[in-house]
Design an enzyme around this catalytic site. Structure first.
Site, short mmCIF file in Angstrom:
data_model
loop_
_atom_site.label_atom_id
_atom_site.label_comp_id
_atom_site.label_asym_id
_atom_site.label_seq_id
_atom_site.Cartn_x
_atom_site.Cartn_y
_atom_site.Cartn_z
N ASP A 14 0.79 -1.25 0.00
CA ASP A 14 0.00 0.00 0.00
C ASP A 14 0.82 1.30 0.00
O ASP A 14 0.51 2.23 0.76
CB ASP A 14 -0.98 0.02 1.20
CG ASP A 14 -1.96 -1.14 1.18
OD1 ASP A 14 -1.94 -1.93 0.24
OD2 ASP A 14 -2.76 -1.25 2.13
N LYS A 112 -6.97 -5.08 -2.94
CA LYS A 112 -7.72 -5.63 -1.80
C LYS A 112 -8.64 -4.56 -1.23
O LYS A 112 -8.41 -3.37 -1.41
CB LYS A 112 -6.75 -6.13 -0.74
CG LYS A 112 -5.82 -5.03 -0.23
CD LYS A 112 -4.82 -5.55 0.75
CE LYS A 112 -3.95 -4.45 1.29
NZ LYS A 112 -4.66 -3.40 2.02
N CYS A 157 -1.87 -2.78 7.68
CA CYS A 157 -1.78 -3.73 6.56
C CYS A 157 -0.48 -4.54 6.55
O CYS A 157 -0.49 -5.72 6.20
CB CYS A 157 -2.02 -3.00 5.25
SG CYS A 157 -3.75 -2.47 5.11
#
Ligand code: VGL
Ligand code: ZN
Length: 209
Positions: A14, A112, A157
């Site tokens: 990310d 995701k 994450c």
């Protein structure tokens, strides 16, 4: 001290505009990891990027709940969920990779968090801990035994991805200088402790040089 990276995959979690300074869910100094992550993208044979990729109506956004404030907790059918400021809306500039990240150095991009009713912190499983993203199968088919984790954010994450990697039977290594945290009420210390307890190794990027 060198580390053997045969059979290893680099996971870059990310590294998107919304998690960098000025973004909707900015992580302090998030952008600062980019040059070192770029170096690692050249060193690893197998490189995977993830991208948080939410529809506008995503249930993890505080805006989509009556009078909820960002960073408050709510209960979802799969357990506790932090309600976030709206971020990484699929196709938006905030969801793009940081412009300096050498994204073309990756073999695979896993998106995701695209199902409206469930959040997905981990690169492997959504937050119900059962719905798979397909990453484990991909890694196994490529013979990967070890996952090296970098990215944003350390305590969300990256943390969930590291724990799931271990749970799935991969070795997991966190590159501490290639991560930055949100640190919501002690979440960074809790995440580091839990990763340590679960056998995630902590290294710095110089072990790969
Ligand atoms: C993340 C909160 C919400 C992350 C993603 O990438 O750590 N955190 N969505
Ligand atoms: Zn998100």
């Amino acid at each position: 001290m060198g580390v053997n990276i045969d059979n290893a995959a680099l996971l870059v979690i990310d590294v998107q505009n919304d998690f960098c300074p000025g973004g909707a869910l900015e992580v302090a100094d998030g952008h600062a990891i980019v040059p070192t992550v770029n170096d690692l993208l050249e060193k690893f044979e197998i490189c995977i990027l993830t991208q948080d990729w939410h529809p506008d109506e995503h249930s993890s956004f505080a805006d989509n709940h009556d009078s909820a404030t960002p960073f408050s907790l709510t209960k979802m059918h799969y357990g506790d969920q932090v309600l976030w400021p709206k971020h990484c809306v699929r196709g938006s500039q905030g969801a793009d990779f940081h412009p300096d990240l050498v994204a073309h150095g990756a073999d695979l991009v896993i998106r995701k968090g695209f199902r409206p009713g469930i959040d997905s912190y981990s690169a492997f499983f959504e937050n119900d801990k059962t719905t798979q993203t397909g990453l484990a199968g991909y890694l196994r088919e490529r013979g990967v035994e070890q996952v090296v984790l970098t990215g944003l954010a350390t305590d969300f994450c990256v943390y969930y991805s590291a724990l799931d990697a271990k749970r799935l039977g991969f070795e997991a290594m966190l590159v501490t200088d290639c991560c930055r945290a949100i640190d919501l009420e002690g979440s960074l210390a809790a995440a580091m402790e839990d990763m340590d307890r679960n056998g995630v190794r902590f290294v710095t990027s110089d072990v790969f040089s």
